[in-house]
Motif scaffolding. Structure first.
Motif, PDB file in Angstrom:
ATOM      1  N   TRP A  26       0.654  -1.200   0.032  1.00  0.00           N
ATOM      2  CA  TRP A  26       0.088   0.174   0.031  1.00  0.00           C
ATOM      3  C   TRP A  26       0.889   1.244   0.179  1.00  0.00           C
ATOM      4  O   TRP A  26       0.432   2.468  -0.099  1.00  0.00           O
ATOM      5  CB  TRP A  26      -0.859  -0.184   1.272  1.00  0.00           C
ATOM      6  N   ILE A  30      -0.484   5.130  -0.910  1.00  0.00           N
ATOM      7  CA  ILE A  30      -0.616   6.352   0.134  1.00  0.00           C
ATOM      8  C   ILE A  30       0.311   7.263  -0.178  1.00  0.00           C
ATOM      9  O   ILE A  30      -0.216   8.645  -0.198  1.00  0.00           O
ATOM     10  CB  ILE A  30      -0.032   5.531   1.412  1.00  0.00           C
ATOM     11  N   LEU A  44      -7.291   9.729   3.407  1.00  0.00           N
ATOM     12  CA  LEU A  44      -6.379   8.542   2.803  1.00  0.00           C
ATOM     13  C   LEU A  44      -7.161   7.138   2.959  1.00  0.00           C
ATOM     14  O   LEU A  44      -7.023   6.520   1.983  1.00  0.00           O
ATOM     15  CB  LEU A  44      -5.330   8.475   3.818  1.00  0.00           C
ATOM     16  N   GLU A  45      -7.903   6.968   3.939  1.00  0.00           N
ATOM     17  CA  GLU A  45      -8.658   5.811   4.140  1.00  0.00           C
ATOM     18  C   GLU A  45      -9.587   5.655   2.986  1.00  0.00           C
ATOM     19  O   GLU A  45      -9.559   4.338   2.290  1.00  0.00           O
ATOM     20  CB  GLU A  45      -9.461   5.576   5.514  1.00  0.00           C
ATOM     21  N   VAL A  48      -7.466   5.432  -0.701  1.00  0.00           N
ATOM     22  CA  VAL A  48      -6.658   4.082  -0.853  1.00  0.00           C
ATOM     23  C   VAL A  48      -7.482   2.774  -0.830  1.00  0.00           C
ATOM     24  O   VAL A  48      -7.936   2.439   0.207  1.00  0.00           O
ATOM     25  CB  VAL A  48      -5.410   3.898   0.195  1.00  0.00           C
ATOM     26  N   ILE A  51      -7.612  -0.883   1.237  1.00  0.00           N
ATOM     27  CA  ILE A  51      -6.976  -0.876   2.714  1.00  0.00           C
ATOM     28  C   ILE A  51      -8.045  -0.842   3.652  1.00  0.00           C
ATOM     29  O   ILE A  51      -8.834  -0.121   3.634  1.00  0.00           O
ATOM     30  CB  ILE A  51      -6.047   0.294   2.555  1.00  0.00           C
ATOM     31  N   THR A  53      -8.162  -0.046   8.026  1.00  0.00           N
ATOM     32  CA  THR A  53      -7.681   0.829   8.808  1.00  0.00           C
ATOM     33  C   THR A  53      -6.445   0.426   9.717  1.00  0.00           C
ATOM     34  O   THR A  53      -5.498   1.244   9.872  1.00  0.00           O
ATOM     35  CB  THR A  53      -8.967   1.286  10.060  1.00  0.00           C
ATOM     36  N   LEU A  56      -3.569   0.647   7.056  1.00  0.00           N
ATOM     37  CA  LEU A  56      -3.083   1.851   6.835  1.00  0.00           C
ATOM     38  C   LEU A  56      -2.250   2.752   7.881  1.00  0.00           C
ATOM     39  O   LEU A  56      -1.357   3.522   7.841  1.00  0.00           O
ATOM     40  CB  LEU A  56      -4.475   2.755   6.562  1.00  0.00           C
ATOM     41  N   GLU A  59       1.311   1.257   7.845  1.00  0.00           N
ATOM     42  CA  GLU A  59       1.948   1.730   6.659  1.00  0.00           C
ATOM     43  C   GLU A  59       2.353   3.292   7.065  1.00  0.00           C
ATOM     44  O   GLU A  59       3.505   3.367   6.762  1.00  0.00           O
ATOM     45  CB  GLU A  59       1.111   1.673   5.214  1.00  0.00           C
ATOM     46  N   LEU A  60       1.437   4.013   7.682  1.00  0.00           N
ATOM     47  CA  LEU A  60       1.715   5.246   7.817  1.00  0.00           C
ATOM     48  C   LEU A  60       2.806   5.373   8.993  1.00  0.00           C
ATOM     49  O   LEU A  60       3.783   6.072   8.667  1.00  0.00           O
ATOM     50  CB  LEU A  60       0.643   6.070   8.149  1.00  0.00           C
TER      51      LEU A  60
END
Length: 112
Positions: A26, A30, A44-45, A48, A51, A53, A56, A59-60
Motif C-alpha cells: 500500500w 498512500i 487517505l482511508e 486508498v 486498504i 484501517t 493504513l 503503513e503510515l
C-alpha cells in the motif's frame, strides 16, 4: 574484479532497504495520495481503495519512522490527524510517476 562484486552487493542491499521502506503493498498508493498535499487520515482511508484501517495505520507509522511522511495531531474532539510528505517523500514523486507510466505501458488496463 573484486571491487565490482562488492559494489554489486552494496547496491543490492540498498535496493532491499528501499523496498523495506516503500515496498509495502500500500505504500506507493498512500504516497501517491499525498502528492497534492496534506490529507486527513479519513481522506487517505477513502482514497486508498481496499486498504483497511489497521493496515493504513501500520503503513503510515512505517513511513513516518523512515522520514517519508509527517504526522500532525490537532487537539480536537475527536482528534484530527493530518499526514503530509516530507521533502524526502516528495522526491519520490517523479519515481512513482515513472513507475505508473511503465505500468500503463506494460501492464495494460486496470492500472489506476
Amino acid at each position: 574484479m573484486g571491487e565490482k562484486k562488492i559494489k554489486k552487493n552494496k547496491e543490492r542491499c540498498t535496493l532491499q532497504e528501499i523496498l523495506t521502506i516503500i515496498g509495502g503493498k500500500w505504500s506507493m498508493s498512500i504516497i501517491y495520495a499525498l502528492f497534492p498535499g496534506k490529507r486527513r487520515f479519513s481522506e487517505l482511508e477513502r482514497m486508498v481503495t481496499g486498504i483497511n484501517t489497521r493496515m493504513l495505520v501500520k503503513e503510515l507509522k512505517n513511513m513516518e519512522a523512515n522520514g517519508i511522511v509527517v504526522r500532525k495531531v490537532f487537539a480536537t474532539v475527536p482528534p484530527t490527524v493530518e499526514y503530509m510528505l516530507t521533502d524526502k517523500g516528495k522526491k519520490l514523486e517523479p519515481i512513482i510517476d515513472q513507475l505508473y507510466q511503465w505500468g500503463v505501458e506494460y501492464v495494460g488496463d486496470g492500472v489506476t
